[in-house]
Write a protein that holds these residues in place. Structure first.
Motif, PDB file in Angstrom:
ATOM      1  N   SER A  93      11.323 -25.074  16.188  1.00  0.00           N
ATOM      2  CA  SER A  93      11.775 -24.738  14.842  1.00  0.00           C
ATOM      3  C   SER A  93      13.260 -24.388  14.887  1.00  0.00           C
ATOM      4  O   SER A  93      13.863 -24.279  15.964  1.00  0.00           O
ATOM      5  CB  SER A  93      10.993 -23.534  14.314  1.00  0.00           C
ATOM      6  N   LEU A 107      16.436 -21.895  14.684  1.00  0.00           N
ATOM      7  CA  LEU A 107      16.617 -20.529  15.168  1.00  0.00           C
ATOM      8  C   LEU A 107      16.698 -19.553  13.997  1.00  0.00           C
ATOM      9  O   LEU A 107      17.302 -19.842  12.955  1.00  0.00           O
ATOM     10  CB  LEU A 107      17.903 -20.433  15.988  1.00  0.00           C
ATOM     11  N   LEU A 114      12.344 -18.143  17.533  1.00  0.00           N
ATOM     12  CA  LEU A 114      11.996 -19.517  17.172  1.00  0.00           C
ATOM     13  C   LEU A 114      10.521 -19.742  17.486  1.00  0.00           C
ATOM     14  O   LEU A 114       9.896 -18.938  18.173  1.00  0.00           O
ATOM     15  CB  LEU A 114      12.877 -20.530  17.922  1.00  0.00           C
ATOM     16  N   SER A 127      19.769 -17.962  22.655  1.00  0.00           N
ATOM     17  CA  SER A 127      19.033 -19.153  22.221  1.00  0.00           C
ATOM     18  C   SER A 127      18.277 -19.761  23.398  1.00  0.00           C
ATOM     19  O   SER A 127      17.100 -20.136  23.290  1.00  0.00           O
ATOM     20  CB  SER A 127      19.994 -20.187  21.634  1.00  0.00           C
TER      21      SER A 127
END
Length: 472
Positions: A399, A401, A418, A451
Motif C-alpha cells: 500500500s 506509505l 504500510l 520506509s
C-alpha cells in the motif's frame, strides 16, 4: 637537363619515351626523371616483398610479392637493375603462380559448396574440393568457409564409408563355426552399411558383401533360436530385447531364402513380440518428451491430469532404456507431477515450489520481494524462479506509505506504516490461496530508512502468516 641525364642509366636511353626520331636527344627531362623514380619505387617494393617472403610465408606476404611483381613494367625490364634482381623477379613469378593456383582451388570449393549433394558423384566432388592448402584456408571468404565445412563433412563421410566397407572384409571369414564374437562382428558390420556404402562399393566388395550377408543370415537365425529358448520377454532387460530384435532383422534382411524351419519361425515370432514391446516403450517415451515440451512452454497448469496419466504410463523398462536427454525430461515430468498433486490436494508444505513476484517496479516493492525470499528460504520453503515450475504463485502488493509525526516528551518522532498483501493461487486449477494482509511500521527520524524498515517488518509478518498456513 643535366639533372635528368645523371639520374638515367645507360640502358634507359634506348627505351624511355624521351627521344624523337631515334636521335640521342632528350626532349622531356622531367618526364624521364618521373619514369625513373617510378621504376625505382617498383623495384624497391619488389625487393622489400621478396625479402619479407624469406621469413614469412603468410598469405599477406605472398600476395604482396605477387602484386609487386605484377606492377613491374616492360620499361623496368630494360634497366640494368633488372638483371641484379633476378632472384626477386623469379620469386615474384612463383608468387603469382601460387596465388593463381590458390584462386582456382577456392573457386572450385565455392562452386562445389553451392551445389546439392544428392548423388554419389556430387558428394565425391564436394569432398575433393576440401583438399586445399593452408594458404587457401587463410584467404577464403566466409562464404567459402561454409563451403569448406560442407566439403570436409563430405570427406569425413566418405572416409567413414571406407571404414564400414573395410569392416565387412575384416569380419567375414567364411567360417560357419566362427566364434560368437566374430559372428556378432560380422552382423554388426553388415548392419552398419548404408546406401552410400553400397553405391560406391567395388565389384569385388559387392561380391564379398553378398557372400557375407548369406553367412550372417545363418549366424543370426541360429543365434536367435538360442537367444529366445525358454525366455520370458517381460523379464528381459532392454539390451536383451534389442539384441533379439537385431538378430531377427539380420536373419530376414540378409537371408536369400524364406525360413521354413519351425523352430526358426517360432524364434522370429518371439522376436516380433520383442520388437513390439520396444516400439510401445519408444512411443511412451516420445509422448513423455512431447508432454514435457508443453510443460516447459506454459507450466503444468494447462495439462493437469494429463501429466499424471503420462507419468503413470512410464514403466521401469522405459526408464532403463532412456537416453540422458530422456532422463532429464522424465525428471521434469516428475517435478510437474509433484506440482499437480500438491495443487490438487491444496495442502501447503515447505516442499511445494513457490513463485514469488511483484507487479510494481519501485524500490520498496523490490525490497519487499527480496526480504520475503530471504525469510521464506530461512524458514525452509522452496522457491523457484519461474511460474512454470511452481505449484503456488504469490504476488506481493504494497500500500502507500502512511506518515505521522508524534511529539513524545518534547521530542519529534516520525512514524511510517504500510500494509503488505499477497495474492496467492495454486497454479494447477487456478484456485486461490488466501493469505492474510499484514502491516509493517517503523519509527525514527529518517524517512527513507523508516520506509525500508516498515517494508522489512511487513515482509517478516507475511512469512509468519504463510508459516501458520503450513502448520494448520
Amino acid at each position: 637537363m643535366e639533372g635528368a641525364l645523371t639520374t638515367l642509366e645507360a640502358n634507359d636511353y634506348a627505351y624511355a619515351d624521351c627521344f624523337q626520331d631515334g636521335e640521342q636527344k632528350l626532349v622531356a627531362a622531367q618526364s624521364c626523371d618521373g619514369d625513373f623514380d617510378a621504376s625505382e619505387k617498383r623495384f624497391d617494393r619488389l625487393i622489400t616483398a621478396y625479402t619479407a617472403s624469406k621469413s614469412d610465408s603468410s598469405a599477406v606476404t605472398i600476395e604482396e610479392l605477387a602484386r609487386a611483381r605484377e606492377r613491374m613494367l616492360p620499361f623496368d625490364e630494360t634497366r640494368e637493375r633488372w638483371g641484379t634482381s633476378d632472384a626477386a623477379v623469379a620469386a615474384g613469378d612463383q608468387a603469382i603462380s601460387t596465388i593463381q593456383a590458390s584462386d582456382r582451388r577456392i573457386a572450385v570449393l565455392e562452386a562445389a559448396g553451392s551445389k546439392r549433394t544428392s548423388t554419389l558423384e556430387e558428394i565425391e566432388s564436394l569432398a575433393a574440393a576440401a583438399d586445399i592448402t593452408a594458404l587457401d584456408r587463410s584467404r577464403i571468404s566466409d562464404q567459402a568457409r561454409e563451403a569448406l565445412t560442407r566439403a570436409e563433412n563430405a570427406k569425413s563421410e566418405l572416409a567413414a564409408s571406407d571404414l564400414r566397407l573395410a569392416a565387412v572384409g575384416t569380419a567375414f571369414q567364411g567360417d560357419s563355426t566362427a566364434s560368437a564374437l566374430k559372428r556378432s562382428d560380422l552382423i554388426s558390420a553388415l548392419s552398419s552399411l548404408t546406401e552410400l556404402d553400397l553405391s560406391r562399393a567395388s565389384a569385388a566388395q559387392v561380391s564379398l558383401i553378398e557372400q557375407a550377408r548369406l553367412t550372417a543370415s545363418k549366424y543370426a537365425l541360429s543365434d536367435l533360436v538360442d537367444a529366445v529358448k525358454g525366455v520370458d520377454l517381460a523379464a528381459l532387460e532392454p539390451e536383451d530385447l534389442i539384441r533379439i530384435q537385431g538378430l531377427a532383422t539380420a536373419a530376414r534382411e540378409f537371408g536369400g531364402t524364406a525360413v521354413t524351419n519351425l523352430e526358426a519361425k517360432n524364434a522370429l515370432a518371439v522376436a516380433d513380440q520383442a520388437t513390439d514391446r520396444l516400439e510401445q516403450s519408444s512411443r511412451r517415451i516420445v509422448t513423455m518428451n512431447e508432454t514435457v515440451m508443453q510443460i516447459e512452454a506454459g507450466g503444468p497448469s494447462g495439462l493437469n491430469d494429463e501429466i499424471l496419466t503420462v507419468y503413470d504410463s512410464i514403466t521401469e523398462f522405459d526408464i532403463n532404456r532412456m537416453s540422458d536427454k530422456d532422463s532429464k525430461a522424465f525428471a521434469r515430468l516428475e517435478e510437474a507431477r509433484g506440482i499437480t498433486l500438491a495443487s490438487q490436494r491444496g495442502e501447503l508444505t515447505r516442499d511445494i515450489p513457490i513463485y514469488l513476484w511483484i507487479s510494481a517496479s519501485d524500490d520498496l516493492s523490490a525490497l519487499a520481494l527480496t526480504e520475503m525470499k530471504r525469510e521464506l528460504e530461512s524458514q525452509g520453503f522452496t522457491l523457484v524462479e519461474a511460474v512454470e515450475r511452481a505449484a503456488i504463485e504469490m504476488r506481493i502488493e504494497l500500500s502507500a506509505l502512511s506518515e505521522k509525526v508524534v511529539n513524545l516528551q518534547g521530542s519529534r518522532l516520525e512514524t511510517v506504516e504500510l500494509t503488505l498483501s499477497i495474492k496467492g493461487r495454486w497454479t494447477v486449477g487456478d484456485r486461490a490461496l488466501p493469505i492474510p494482509t499484514v502491516e509493517g511500521s517503523a519509527a525514527g527520524s529518517d524517512l527513507l530508512s523508516l520506509s525500508r524498515e516498515a517494508v522489512s517488518d511487513a515482509a517478516r509478518a507475511a512469512v509468519v502468516q504463510i508459516s501458520m498456513l503450513v502448520e494448520l
